[in-house]
Design an enzyme around this catalytic site. Structure first.
Site, PDB file in Angstrom:
ATOM      1  N   SER A 128       0.817  -1.210   0.000  1.00 35.85           N
ATOM      2  CA  SER A 128       0.000   0.000   0.000  1.00 35.85           C
ATOM      3  C   SER A 128       0.858   1.270   0.000  1.00 35.85           C
ATOM      4  O   SER A 128       2.031   1.251   0.374  1.00 35.85           O
ATOM      5  CB  SER A 128      -0.919   0.017   1.215  1.00 35.85           C
TER       6      SER A 128
HETATM    7  N1  SAH Z   1      -1.105  -4.795   4.173  1.00 38.54           N
HETATM    8  C1  SAH Z   1      -0.407  -4.779   2.904  1.00 38.54           C
HETATM    9  C2  SAH Z   1      -1.365  -4.597   1.755  1.00 38.54           C
HETATM   10  C3  SAH Z   1      -1.460  -5.830   0.955  1.00 38.54           C
HETATM   11  S1  SAH Z   1      -2.608  -5.759  -0.379  1.00 38.54           S
HETATM   12  C4  SAH Z   1       0.676  -3.704   2.920  1.00 38.54           C
HETATM   13  O1  SAH Z   1       1.146  -3.341   3.960  1.00 38.54           O
HETATM   14  O2  SAH Z   1       1.105  -3.257   1.879  1.00 38.54           O
HETATM   15  C5  SAH Z   1      -3.973  -6.672   0.294  1.00 38.54           C
HETATM   16  C6  SAH Z   1      -3.726  -8.141   0.567  1.00 38.54           C
HETATM   17  O3  SAH Z   1      -4.979  -8.706   0.978  1.00 38.54           O
HETATM   18  C7  SAH Z   1      -3.260  -8.971  -0.627  1.00 38.54           C
HETATM   19  O4  SAH Z   1      -2.045  -9.572  -0.331  1.00 38.54           O
HETATM   20  C8  SAH Z   1      -4.373 -10.015  -0.799  1.00 38.54           C
HETATM   21  O5  SAH Z   1      -3.888 -11.295  -1.192  1.00 38.54           O
HETATM   22  C9  SAH Z   1      -4.971 -10.058   0.577  1.00 38.54           C
HETATM   23  N2  SAH Z   1      -6.334 -10.576   0.656  1.00 38.54           N
HETATM   24  C10 SAH Z   1      -7.372 -10.399  -0.202  1.00 38.54           C
HETATM   25  N3  SAH Z   1      -8.471 -11.019   0.248  1.00 38.54           N
HETATM   26  C11 SAH Z   1      -8.142 -11.614   1.425  1.00 38.54           C
HETATM   27  C12 SAH Z   1      -8.858 -12.408   2.367  1.00 38.54           C
HETATM   28  N4  SAH Z   1     -10.149 -12.720   2.212  1.00 38.54           N
HETATM   29  N5  SAH Z   1      -8.194 -12.850   3.456  1.00 38.54           N
HETATM   30  C13 SAH Z   1      -6.890 -12.543   3.650  1.00 38.54           C
HETATM   31  N6  SAH Z   1      -6.164 -11.793   2.796  1.00 38.54           N
HETATM   32  C14 SAH Z   1      -6.782 -11.331   1.691  1.00 38.54           C
END
Ligand code: SAH
Length: 228
Positions: A68
């Protein structure tokens, strides 16, 4: 502090200032900004993107997912209003950057990621940086993590069509839940849900955002669900 990190912090402060009418404040808490200064974002991005690691923008981390934008990580963390003894749940570990920021601000972080390769990548980062207060799980975060509930704060880093009911249930009275809501490619809003000490809920819309979707595997893969 090196120049790139200093630039990232300045960019976050500027964007907070530009968006002050949305977020209702002109600056984020000093604790949060210190945590942003302490977590080396370059450790969380792929090798070929290291030169952009401190840019105030999201970057691809593989598997169609992103790390993010620093401003968004800082803002979401700030909205949680974490205290040192708090226990937090994060849905969507990704590469673990936000997890690491949370881990600097509270006692325990539980984090769930549905893509095993990303969860493993995040664990490698946590070990290298010697975080000892993070517990990971591979799975569907839509259901939360009832075993460790209730949580003082819950943050969802992928966009859902609505606020998942299990997450509201797992929030402690007095706790905050931060989640982007809206459909992919459509309008999404960052929401702040507060559960007061009488378990009354209030929801505030903070600002428009763009997140990868929260994938609720239970609905998309019913065959998989019956095996659980
Ligand atoms: N927190 C991260 C952002 C990652 S993007 C950061 O610091 O940059 C969002 C993430 O959510 C992705 O890796 C995706 O695979 C995950 N995701 C999507 N749906 C999900 C679910 N139902 N349960 C767990 N993770 C999920």
């Amino acid at each position: 502090m090196h120049n790139d990190l200093q630039r990232m912090l300045t960019d976050i402060k500027n964007e907070v200032h530009f968006t002050r009418s949305y977020i209702g404040r002109n600056a984020l808490s000093e604790r949060v900004m210190n945590a942003m200064a302490e977590v080396p974002r370059d450790e969380f991005v792929p090798d070929h993107l290291k030169h952009q690691a401190f840019d105030n923008c999201p970057l691809p981390i593989g598997y169609h997912q992103t790390i993010s934008q620093p401003y968004i990580v800082a803002l979401m963390t700030d909205l949680l209003e974490l205290k040192p003894d708090h226990k937090v749940l994060e849905i969507g570990t990704g590469c673990g950057y936000q997890t690491a920021v949370l881990a600097r601000l509270c006692a325990e972080v539980y984090t769930i990621e549905r893509i095993a390769e990303l969860s493993h990548m995040a664990i490698d980062h946590f070990i290298k940086l010697q975080y000892r207060n993070i517990v990971t799980q591979i799975g569907n975060g839509y259901q939360g993590w009832p075993e460790h509930a209730p949580y003082d704060g819950i943050v969802v880093t992928a966009s859902a069509s609505h606020i998942p009911e299990p997450l509201i249930e797992q929030l402690k009275p007095g706790g905050n839940l931060v989640i982007p809501v809206g459909l992919p490619q459509m309008h999404q809003e960052l929401l702040l849900l507060k559960k007061d000490l009488h378990e009354e809920l209030t929801v505030d819309s903070i600002l428009p955002v763009a997140f990868v979707p929260l994938i609720d595997d239970k609905i998309r893969h019913p065959a998989h669900h019956t095996l659980q």
